[in-house]
Design a protein around this motif. Structure first.
Motif: not given
Length: 257
Positions: A177-192
């Motif tokens: 079993x594993x996990x990790x975090x994905x940080x998204x900054x305030x200026x993150x681009x819009x999209x997929x």
């Protein structure tokens, strides 16, 4: 006889394909991130498990994971500035073609401890091995990681939190079993955003999985973005009219008698 050859060839390929002994089951905590006027960034959690079967070698638990997150692709420019006659001017530039606007690589160990250098290059493990196509004169190619333009491009993206690489970000809660975090900054681009998870053992790739999430604007920002994209001419006229009205109102308010 001639007509039977494709069937035999197809059967041969099927018989030679190795059976997969492990499979990855993965998901993210939120598949749709909404950007509002007060959006200041967010952190998603990727979690999953390694599912074994009867073909898994007994006692194999020395797994390593590499998670690569790719944001929407776009063309970006990097410029070189030099000081001449007391001022800074652009002297050269390099265009990066259809590169990820957001790029993050997470693993549980340093890349050199996960796979040999040739496997790292082939599987594009780590930012230094990920293809970042550039226009060099009339040619299109990627260059070595130490290329000044490539290094500057990656450094600037890292400073804005849009490119990152962390070699101890994936945590195995149990042997499977594993996990990790994905940080998204305030200026993150819009999209997929596409997420690719690769499982390694003894320096070799043994399984991989993919998932994705979307970042979308909502509210007034989404209305403005849709209007600019779908009705550009009308949007331009309204913008010009609003600017004229604002100027006229300012002249009335600040008019000197």
């Amino acid at each position: 006889m001639i007509r039977a050859l494709p069937i035999i060839a197809a059967l041969g390929i099927g018989m030679l394909a190795p059976a997969r002994a492990e499979q990855l089951i993965v998901s993210v905590s939120n598949h749709r991130v909404t950007v509002t006027p007060n959006y200041a960034g967010e952190e998603l959690v990727l979690f999953g498990a390694v599912e074994k079967d009867d073909k898994t070698p007994p006692g194999r638990n020395n797994y390593n994971l590499v998670v690569t997150v790719n944001g929407p692709r776009t063309d970006l420019m990097t410029r070189r500035k030099e000081r001449r006659f007391g001022i800074w001017i652009n002297t050269d530039s390099r265009q990066f073609l259809q590169v990820p606007s957001y790029l993050a690589v997470f693993s549980n160990r340093p890349m050199d401890a996960i796979a040999p250098a040739d496997v790292q290059r082939r599987q594009q493990l780590g930012i230094n091995n990920i293809l970042l196509t550039q226009r060099v004169g009339t040619d299109y190619a990627d260059v070595v990681a130490t290329d000044p333009f490539r290094s500057a491009f990656v450094r600037l993206r890292k400073e804005h939190g849009l490119y990152r690489e962390e070699t101890s970000a994936v945590t195995f809660l149990t042997p499977t079993l594993f996990r990790t975090s994905i940080p998204l900054p305030a200026e993150v681009p819009i999209g997929t955003y596409d997420v690719e998870i690769k499982l390694f053992a003894d320096g070799a790739l043994i399984s991989k999985a993919e998932t994705a999430f979307d970042i979308v604007k909502v509210g007034f920002e989404q209305f403005v973005a849709n209007a600019a994209r779908n009705h550009g001419f009308i949007y331009g006229l309204l913008t010009a009219a609003m600017a004229l009205m604002s100027g006229w109102a300012a002249s009335i308010v600040f008019r000197r008698d």
